[in-house]
Write a protein that holds these residues in place. Sequence first.
Motif, PDB file in Angstrom:
ATOM      1  N   GLY A 284       0.870  -1.195   0.015  1.00 58.82           N
ATOM      2  CA  GLY A 284       0.014  -0.040   0.066  1.00 58.82           C
ATOM      3  C   GLY A 284       0.795   1.436  -0.064  1.00 58.82           C
ATOM      4  O   GLY A 284       0.148   2.249   0.357  1.00 58.82           O
ATOM      5  N   GLY A 285       2.089   1.182  -0.062  1.00 58.58           N
ATOM      6  CA  GLY A 285       2.895   2.472  -0.488  1.00 58.58           C
ATOM      7  C   GLY A 285       3.261   2.779  -1.723  1.00 58.58           C
ATOM      8  O   GLY A 285       2.657   2.465  -2.719  1.00 58.58           O
ATOM      9  N   MET A 286       4.135   3.749  -1.941  1.00 59.10           N
ATOM     10  CA  MET A 286       4.542   4.554  -3.011  1.00 59.10           C
ATOM     11  C   MET A 286       5.071   3.414  -4.067  1.00 59.10           C
ATOM     12  O   MET A 286       4.882   3.352  -5.232  1.00 59.10           O
ATOM     13  CB  MET A 286       5.275   5.568  -2.970  1.00 59.10           C
ATOM     14  N   VAL A 303      -4.322  -5.279 -13.758  1.00 55.21           N
ATOM     15  CA  VAL A 303      -3.516  -5.161 -12.449  1.00 55.21           C
ATOM     16  C   VAL A 303      -4.093  -4.558 -11.329  1.00 55.21           C
ATOM     17  O   VAL A 303      -4.993  -3.928 -11.436  1.00 55.21           O
ATOM     18  CB  VAL A 303      -2.351  -3.953 -13.010  1.00 55.21           C
ATOM     19  N   THR A 304      -4.064  -5.555 -10.466  1.00 53.67           N
ATOM     20  CA  THR A 304      -4.674  -5.107  -9.082  1.00 53.67           C
ATOM     21  C   THR A 304      -3.818  -5.120  -8.070  1.00 53.67           C
ATOM     22  O   THR A 304      -3.009  -5.705  -7.913  1.00 53.67           O
ATOM     23  CB  THR A 304      -5.665  -6.247  -8.692  1.00 53.67           C
ATOM     24  N   LEU A 305      -3.925  -3.954  -7.358  1.00 51.88           N
ATOM     25  CA  LEU A 305      -3.146  -3.492  -6.095  1.00 51.88           C
ATOM     26  C   LEU A 305      -4.106  -3.915  -4.955  1.00 51.88           C
ATOM     27  O   LEU A 305      -5.263  -3.329  -4.537  1.00 51.88           O
ATOM     28  CB  LEU A 305      -2.982  -2.198  -5.955  1.00 51.88           C
ATOM     29  N   VAL A 306      -3.614  -5.042  -3.929  1.00 56.66           N
ATOM     30  CA  VAL A 306      -4.304  -5.235  -2.754  1.00 56.66           C
ATOM     31  C   VAL A 306      -3.818  -4.912  -1.628  1.00 56.66           C
ATOM     32  O   VAL A 306      -2.545  -5.087  -1.511  1.00 56.66           O
ATOM     33  CB  VAL A 306      -4.468  -6.876  -3.030  1.00 56.66           C
ATOM     34  N   TYR A 307      -4.447  -4.155  -0.715  1.00 58.24           N
ATOM     35  CA  TYR A 307      -3.586  -3.645   0.452  1.00 58.24           C
ATOM     36  C   TYR A 307      -4.610  -4.227   1.788  1.00 58.24           C
ATOM     37  O   TYR A 307      -5.751  -4.144   1.750  1.00 58.24           O
ATOM     38  CB  TYR A 307      -3.803  -2.080   0.634  1.00 58.24           C
ATOM     39  N   ARG A 308      -3.689  -4.718   2.755  1.00 64.06           N
ATOM     40  CA  ARG A 308      -4.510  -5.294   3.864  1.00 64.06           C
ATOM     41  C   ARG A 308      -5.348  -4.662   4.649  1.00 64.06           C
ATOM     42  O   ARG A 308      -6.466  -4.765   5.476  1.00 64.06           O
ATOM     43  CB  ARG A 308      -3.400  -6.318   4.685  1.00 64.06           C
ATOM     44  N   ARG A 309      -5.194  -3.083   4.793  1.00 62.42           N
ATOM     45  CA  ARG A 309      -5.946  -2.302   5.633  1.00 62.42           C
ATOM     46  C   ARG A 309      -6.671  -1.351   4.718  1.00 62.42           C
ATOM     47  O   ARG A 309      -6.868  -1.747   3.585  1.00 62.42           O
ATOM     48  CB  ARG A 309      -4.905  -1.375   6.373  1.00 62.42           C
ATOM     49  N   LYS A 325      -5.446   4.787 -10.172  1.00 63.13           N
ATOM     50  CA  LYS A 325      -6.768   4.627 -10.861  1.00 63.13           C
ATOM     51  C   LYS A 325      -6.979   4.926 -12.164  1.00 63.13           C
ATOM     52  O   LYS A 325      -7.260   4.301 -13.078  1.00 63.13           O
ATOM     53  CB  LYS A 325      -7.678   5.173  -9.782  1.00 63.13           C
ATOM     54  N   ALA A 326      -6.323   6.255 -12.656  1.00 65.52           N
ATOM     55  CA  ALA A 326      -6.350   6.883 -13.838  1.00 65.52           C
ATOM     56  C   ALA A 326      -5.628   6.048 -14.878  1.00 65.52           C
ATOM     57  O   ALA A 326      -5.862   6.008 -15.858  1.00 65.52           O
ATOM     58  CB  ALA A 326      -5.878   8.150 -13.691  1.00 65.52           C
ATOM     59  N   CYS A 327      -4.518   5.340 -14.489  1.00 59.34           N
ATOM     60  CA  CYS A 327      -3.891   4.531 -15.098  1.00 59.34           C
ATOM     61  C   CYS A 327      -4.321   3.064 -15.303  1.00 59.34           C
ATOM     62  O   CYS A 327      -3.853   2.442 -16.148  1.00 59.34           O
ATOM     63  CB  CYS A 327      -2.268   4.640 -14.817  1.00 59.34           C
ATOM     64  N   GLY A 328      -5.470   3.036 -14.924  1.00 63.63           N
ATOM     65  CA  GLY A 328      -6.347   1.593 -14.930  1.00 63.63           C
ATOM     66  C   GLY A 328      -6.018   0.559 -14.112  1.00 63.63           C
ATOM     67  O   GLY A 328      -6.404  -0.538 -14.117  1.00 63.63           O
ATOM     68  N   VAL A 329      -5.329   0.891 -12.884  1.00 61.99           N
ATOM     69  CA  VAL A 329      -4.942  -0.056 -11.836  1.00 61.99           C
ATOM     70  C   VAL A 329      -6.417  -0.180 -10.785  1.00 61.99           C
ATOM     71  O   VAL A 329      -6.880   0.615 -10.602  1.00 61.99           O
ATOM     72  CB  VAL A 329      -3.994   0.116 -10.885  1.00 61.99           C
ATOM     73  N   THR A 330      -6.745  -1.407 -10.430  1.00 62.74           N
ATOM     74  CA  THR A 330      -7.882  -1.707  -9.697  1.00 62.74           C
ATOM     75  C   THR A 330      -7.127  -1.663  -8.134  1.00 62.74           C
ATOM     76  O   THR A 330      -6.198  -2.535  -7.988  1.00 62.74           O
ATOM     77  CB  THR A 330      -8.327  -2.919 -10.051  1.00 62.74           C
ATOM     78  N   LEU A 331      -7.865  -0.944  -7.081  1.00 66.14           N
ATOM     79  CA  LEU A 331      -7.386  -0.834  -5.955  1.00 66.14           C
ATOM     80  C   LEU A 331      -8.401  -1.809  -4.987  1.00 66.14           C
ATOM     81  O   LEU A 331      -9.417  -1.394  -5.216  1.00 66.14           O
ATOM     82  CB  LEU A 331      -7.090   0.597  -5.545  1.00 66.14           C
ATOM     83  N   ARG A 332      -7.755  -2.498  -4.460  1.00 71.76           N
ATOM     84  CA  ARG A 332      -8.741  -3.342  -3.399  1.00 71.76           C
ATOM     85  C   ARG A 332      -8.201  -3.320  -1.976  1.00 71.76           C
ATOM     86  O   ARG A 332      -6.872  -3.379  -1.910  1.00 71.76           O
ATOM     87  CB  ARG A 332      -8.775  -4.995  -3.770  1.00 71.76           C
ATOM     88  N   THR A 370     -10.074 -15.187  -4.586  1.00 74.64           N
ATOM     89  CA  THR A 370      -8.986 -15.629  -5.487  1.00 74.64           C
ATOM     90  C   THR A 370      -8.964 -14.646  -6.703  1.00 74.64           C
ATOM     91  O   THR A 370      -9.955 -14.612  -7.353  1.00 74.64           O
ATOM     92  CB  THR A 370      -8.923 -17.100  -5.748  1.00 74.64           C
ATOM     93  N   LEU A 371      -7.754 -14.218  -6.966  1.00 78.26           N
ATOM     94  CA  LEU A 371      -7.662 -13.421  -8.054  1.00 78.26           C
ATOM     95  C   LEU A 371      -6.666 -13.933  -9.249  1.00 78.26           C
ATOM     96  O   LEU A 371      -5.549 -14.408  -8.394  1.00 78.26           O
ATOM     97  CB  LEU A 371      -6.676 -12.041  -7.894  1.00 78.26           C
ATOM     98  N   ALA A 372      -6.947 -14.092 -10.231  1.00 76.67           N
ATOM     99  CA  ALA A 372      -6.076 -14.921 -11.174  1.00 76.67           C
ATOM    100  C   ALA A 372      -5.086 -13.939 -11.460  1.00 76.67           C
ATOM    101  O   ALA A 372      -4.799 -12.661 -11.293  1.00 76.67           O
ATOM    102  CB  ALA A 372      -6.950 -14.975 -12.631  1.00 76.67           C
ATOM    103  N   ALA A 373      -3.767 -14.562 -11.530  1.00 81.46           N
ATOM    104  CA  ALA A 373      -2.371 -13.942 -11.439  1.00 81.46           C
ATOM    105  C   ALA A 373      -1.470 -14.978 -12.175  1.00 81.46           C
ATOM    106  O   ALA A 373      -1.318 -15.844 -11.928  1.00 81.46           O
ATOM    107  CB  ALA A 373      -2.153 -13.370 -10.519  1.00 81.46           C
TER     108      ALA A 373
END
Length: 463
Positions: A284-286, A303-309, A325-332, A370-373
């Motif tokens: 969840g950092g830079m 591309v999915t970024l997953v953060y525990r908090r 988000k503007a670049c198309g990355v999904t944040l969960r 589960t996320l496919a990766a």
Amino acid sequence: MNTLDTPGICPGRLTPAEYARAFSDGDPALSSPQAVLEAERCYYCFDAPCTRACPAEIDVPSFIQRIAQSNDRGAAEVILRANILGGTCSRVCPTETLCEQACVRNAQDGRPLDIARLQRYATDRFFTSPGKPLFTRAASSGKRVAIVGAGPAGLTVAHALALAGHEIDLFDAHAKPGGLNAYGLARYKVAGDFPAQEVEWLLSVGGITLHCGQALGQHFTLAQLRAEYNAVFLGPGLAGVNALDSDMPEPHGVHEAVEFIAELRQCADLSQMPVGRNVVVIGGGMTAVDAAVQAKKLGAREVTLVYRRGESQMKASLKEQLWAKACGVTLRFLAAPLRFEQQNNQLTGVTFSRTQQTDAGLMPGGETFTLAADMVLKAIGQSYDPRPAQGVALSGGRIAVDEEGRTSLPGVWAGGDCCAGGLDLTVDAVRQGKAAARSIMLVLAISQADAANATFFQEPSHG
């Protein structure tokens, strides 16, 4: 549209034109008219809050006023005298939480001055045509200083002490200097090879001998440096990476985000840089945001970024999150990795356990998904390796220093990400380097004065 949309990790997902467009400057530079117009919005505040918010103590109103007066070299001089890495900082510093957040204009109308781009404008103009030197080195003092780590903190110390006339030996384990600026910055934030140009200019002051490929603990010891030099500065950065809170085996396709970013930063031909089709970034950092965005820019389909908090607890700023988000990355959010799914030791996905925040802290929620990766980039933080500098006291796993950068060992200072209590930012490493340099110069000046006094008051020889 991707030109190569196949499963697995592979290069060449885009056309040359698509690579060029994807990795062009993420924040275009200001033109001269734009810079002057923006500079004229400044109130040139006395005791300016923007300056007080800058870790490097750049006199922001002063350099902006010079831009408004079309004195671009004067503006660059104000910046570089306070922050020798002001060019890179103008591109990567989180000004939205520092100087721009403190800007009076921000409080009044919610639109602060674009300080970062104004700083970049001034420094870019200077580096395009430096002209006569800004700095002149003093006469040799006869003192020698060893600096371990040619990152932002080490470079700041080296330049300041070289200006004072001291002889500097600058050691770095990498093949080239720059540290985080050379290996850890997203290509869209710092396009081209600007960090190398900045370092070359910094070293041109003289008195600094660079030793690349030389690592503390392998090629020399701290004890040797303390015996051979008048002072030692430690700025090796963070060599280790944190591990997941799991013993699960890692199949092919799982990588460290910092290594991915470094490889991409050094890649001469982007078409040769491999990336997965479905990429999951854990963190969840830079670093997590930089890795995720660049994976998307390399042609990954998902591309999915997953953060525990939760979202508000991400270390990456709101600006970085919106950019992702503007670049198309999904944040969960609120999900922790439970296991890697694999087939024949090849990654196929990641199973996460949902988490929930309670008064007792972060707890498992019981539900999984589960996320496919075919590629995972771990960005869960870095750690300091204390083994090469044994004997230096630590605090929270990093080097303990006082406000002047002094460590527990006499004659040894430290700064940058390896130290406890810092912000893990280039501009904060500069701040720490400046503080340590002032302290070292004072100690060396006192020792030089004591030596001179001892010679002056020495009893004459009657041989």
